[in-house]
Scaffold this motif. Sequence first.
Motif, short mmCIF file in Angstrom:
data_model
loop_
_atom_site.label_atom_id
_atom_site.label_comp_id
_atom_site.label_asym_id
_atom_site.label_seq_id
_atom_site.Cartn_x
_atom_site.Cartn_y
_atom_site.Cartn_z
N TYR A 167 0.99 -1.16 0.23
CA TYR A 167 -0.04 0.06 0.00
C TYR A 167 0.73 1.15 -0.02
O TYR A 167 0.65 2.29 -0.53
N GLU A 212 -2.23 4.84 -4.13
CA GLU A 212 -3.78 4.82 -4.52
C GLU A 212 -3.74 4.54 -6.29
O GLU A 212 -4.69 4.24 -6.68
N GLU A 213 -2.93 5.33 -6.98
CA GLU A 213 -2.92 5.29 -8.15
C GLU A 213 -2.94 4.05 -9.02
O GLU A 213 -2.88 4.11 -10.21
N THR A 230 -5.91 0.93 -3.21
CA THR A 230 -6.54 2.00 -2.72
C THR A 230 -6.35 2.16 -1.17
O THR A 230 -6.20 3.38 -0.73
N ASN A 231 -6.39 1.24 -0.66
CA ASN A 231 -6.46 1.32 0.92
C ASN A 231 -5.72 -0.08 1.46
O ASN A 231 -5.56 -1.06 0.78
N LYS A 289 -7.58 -3.54 1.02
CA LYS A 289 -7.63 -4.11 -0.57
C LYS A 289 -6.20 -4.36 -0.84
O LYS A 289 -5.88 -5.46 -1.36
N SER A 290 -5.17 -3.87 -0.01
CA SER A 290 -3.75 -4.30 -0.27
C SER A 290 -3.49 -5.78 0.10
O SER A 290 -3.12 -6.56 -0.33
N SER A 314 -7.12 3.82 6.73
CA SER A 314 -6.91 4.06 5.20
C SER A 314 -7.82 3.87 4.29
O SER A 314 -7.54 4.15 3.13
N LYS A 320 -10.62 5.56 2.81
CA LYS A 320 -11.05 7.14 2.71
C LYS A 320 -12.32 7.33 2.91
O LYS A 320 -12.83 8.05 3.74
#
Lengths: 283, 283, 283, 283
Positions: free
Chosen positions: C172, C177-178, C182-183, C186-187, D47, D49
């Motif tokens: 992460y 995020e790009e 994203t967070n 999710k990672s 983390s 958003k």
Amino acid sequence: MIKPDKRNWKARLHEIIYEADTPAGKLFDIILLIAILASIVLVMLESVKTIDSKYHDILNIGEWIITILFSVEYIARIVTVKKPIKYITSFYGVIDLLSTIPKYVSILFAGSHALVALRALRLLRIFRILKLARYLGASNNLVSALKASRAKIFVFLFAVLIMSIIFGTIMYMVEGEENGFTNIPKSVYWCIVTLTTVGFGDIAPQTPLGQLIATFIMILGYGIIAVPTGIVSAEYTHQSKPKPVSENDLVNLNTQACPSCSSEKHKDNAQFCYNCGHKLNHG
Amino acid sequence: MIKPDKRNWKARLHEIIYEADTPAGKLFDIILLIAILASIVLVMLESVKTIDSKYHDILNIGEWIITILFSVEYIARIVTVKKPIKYITSFYGVIDLLSTIPKYVSILFAGSHALVALRALRLLRIFRILKLARYLGASNNLVSALKASRAKIFVFLFAVLIMSIIFGTIMYMVEGEENGFTNIPKSVYWCIVTLTTVGFGDIAPQTPLGQLIATFIMILGYGIIAVPTGIVSAEYTHQSKPKPVSENDLVNLNTQACPSCSSEKHKDNAQFCYNCGHKLNHG
Amino acid sequence: MIKPDKRNWKARLHEIIYEADTPAGKLFDIILLIAILASIVLVMLESVKTIDSKYHDILNIGEWIITILFSVEYIARIVTVKKPIKYITSFYGVIDLLSTIPKYVSILFAGSHALVALRALRLLRIFRILKLARYLGASNNLVSALKASRAKIFVFLFAVLIMSIIFGTIMYMVEGEENGFTNIPKSVYWCIVTLTTVGFGDIAPQTPLGQLIATFIMILGYGIIAVPTGIVSAEYTHQSKPKPVSENDLVNLNTQACPSCSSEKHKDNAQFCYNCGHKLNHG
Amino acid sequence: MIKPDKRNWKARLHEIIYEADTPAGKLFDIILLIAILASIVLVMLESVKTIDSKYHDILNIGEWIITILFSVEYIARIVTVKKPIKYITSFYGVIDLLSTIPKYVSILFAGSHALVALRALRLLRIFRILKLARYLGASNNLVSALKASRAKIFVFLFAVLIMSIIFGTIMYMVEGEENGFTNIPKSVYWCIVTLTTVGFGDIAPQTPLGQLIATFIMILGYGIIAVPTGIVSAEYTHQSKPKPVSENDLVNLNTQACPSCSSEKHKDNAQFCYNCGHKLNHG
């Protein structure tokens, strides 16, 4: 062991290069290993455009240093061995030559496109690491377990291939060209991607029937992944059992090589080469 | 063994085709193997459009040569066997016929679309390779280990299927149609793709809850991949242990087939077929 | 065994429903299995829009037939058991009820969206297959091997989870995020997808450093996939060894259930239930 | 064991924090575990958003509560240990400090971007769970099996790396930059993704030759996945065999730690620390 006072430089150099029993020999091996790894990293970095355009000169100088180092080693190996032809025509001799010359050739044909392939030749040095693998006793059991189950794994892979051809053809007929299964070889490729559980996803079945067959292939792949594992596992379980050691097995081999014929694995108390009868150097 | 001087051509042909103990029989098998492999490569290449349009005539001629070769073999097999009906209705008999006729049919219905499926029929020849598998003794252990663990693997796969249906339905309700989980069968398909660790990625969970459940499914899949491996591995470990051999087991089987009923695996010293009582040819 | 001439219909029905020793009992089980499988197929087909809009009426009628069938069975089970409350509150009792009522509820709230979830409840019938699993003796060894290695697999999965959280957080921070990370959750999800070798590819590292770390994670995953397999394999190897059987173990269990308390696994020569002391029906 | 009536608060606190034999010690461990898990969940949620913007204050308060809790514990640990320097410089001491300070630092540099990395530091608390792993005896066998096969797995992974470099370079030359194989490191990355059967699909071979080589790599990967499994499986099979236990092995270790030097694994009947000779607290 008695250390002789007078020894010519050839014999001493031979000991350093071909053996790992002396501190100098060990140091030589470590330097060689570092040079090989540095060489591999250099070739890799050169292929990255952004790095190559930025640090081109530094990479070039580094590569020249390593090339000269390997050239010196190559000549030293030829000089110290009594039968240079045998070394030059051996597997490692060819590898050593092929991985050293590309840099010299690059001066002659500067700028040509074939240099990319030549550059990759330098990666052959990686095989020289295997030469240093004499320290790794751990791999012996592994290799013999793999060798013992070689025939069975071959039969198994052959069966996987036949299955892939059959299912690949079925998928080609079911999904067709409009869903990415352009031809039978491509379908067979997809089938192997699926059976081995790699699953790139660049081609994926779109029709319900295709997905049903894919499901069947996947479950089959899941079931048969057990087979090679079972083979090696069983072989290894038998191999790694402690074996009773007889008195005759208790022979210590050392790492020195015959200065005449380069044959290795001499017994610790051997005075002459078991292969050509040449006198061995005793450190 | 006594070699009889006079033998009719039928018996000699039978020995060449059905047995692998004589040099002629071995040569026949090797030629057959090459023909099968060439046939498979041809069918595959024909399906690739760019190759087919370029080398269509060469591929066509090659296929005709192989088709005639297989036709001759098929007729020879019928002629030399005493009970041809039995061979024709056997698995290999049907395979041999089905894989040979497509080329002849293609003249009659030239240009029709059904030819694609017909073409694939020729791939059935691949099964004939299995017939030649009599040389591969290595696979015997493998097959018996798989057979012994068949029931357990079936139970296991059944459990995987039930799990997939349950998790697939849950994912269908969580992710819904807007994220690619269009219906329950498709969700179950995705679930099997995930459980078997294939992971195409054509469908992937988008919602946090869906990803959490997917995580659980994957870890579950990771945990249960161990099960079929454990089963086969254990079975194989037991199977590959050296067994005490009694005197009665020391019977040598040879590769010859009965000229009358085609039954195989005769004992080396057998004079008559164990199945139909017909006199066996002794080389 | 002596077959009594007069038996009331309740006892006879109990024998058919709860036991599989008589032909009628076996037939009942087979019909039940077919009904369950048909029910699962129906629920799945209903979720496919194109099929549901085309054959809605047929699917609906089929579902009603099966629902009535299960309703009759549910009532029959309650009537024939002496302690109905115990059956109703048991796991299978709840499953039987939950999977039967959705169709009745659907008349009351026709057209509402909640019906999708209700429909899925019918899939719970799949668990009833497990009830019929009493025929599958093959799975006993499997289950006990899994139970024995439960604690170790749990520790292992826990370690995998900790690793995923640590590597997920690193990825992460590295990818950001790009590139789709994203967070942190999710990672971590991506990390488990990678560690378990599923590899959807919906998220993939883009930066060189991220790819280097991903390489490390993958090789780690490759290395640790061996662990659960090793555990189950070892456990199973020990379990599947033939055990010496003492005289006391040679007891035959039959499939009949106590008509009073439904407890199973009675000895073949048992006259009374080992649990509640009720007289057993002898076929 | 005799319970002394008078003990100072330091010794009592030491027993609670460092040992798990008393009810208070067990309760302390459970609270600590919950706090760690809550902390990990908080960092993860922060983390995301959408969650952070909605519940920012609640997450912040929760984090402060946990930070103060860990701060108190950290001070208590320093106070109760006789040699605080040793604890502070130990692995767990550093972890405890690093995972506690980020929140305090965040007041000083509020709003700065470096806080994201700082936040992640709090995840280091996860390692403290390992500290509580003393309850998990199940993992001992596992760890020792992994340790025993460490050297072999290392050799194996090294071989996988060499293979990946060679095949990666070949694929770079075959597929080239236009098909995503931009440079050699990226090709090696793809090769490891394929060999480990992860198969993201972000890069996939497009040329027929590239797909043929990919097929070979995949089948190779399928074949060698068996190796680490075989190693661990064999090691584990040997390890999990019941070993004959001699009288000397029957020593019970308890969970108390020396109040002076924090060394653990004291024998149940030990009166003094085996490491520094300090008197042990007996509960």
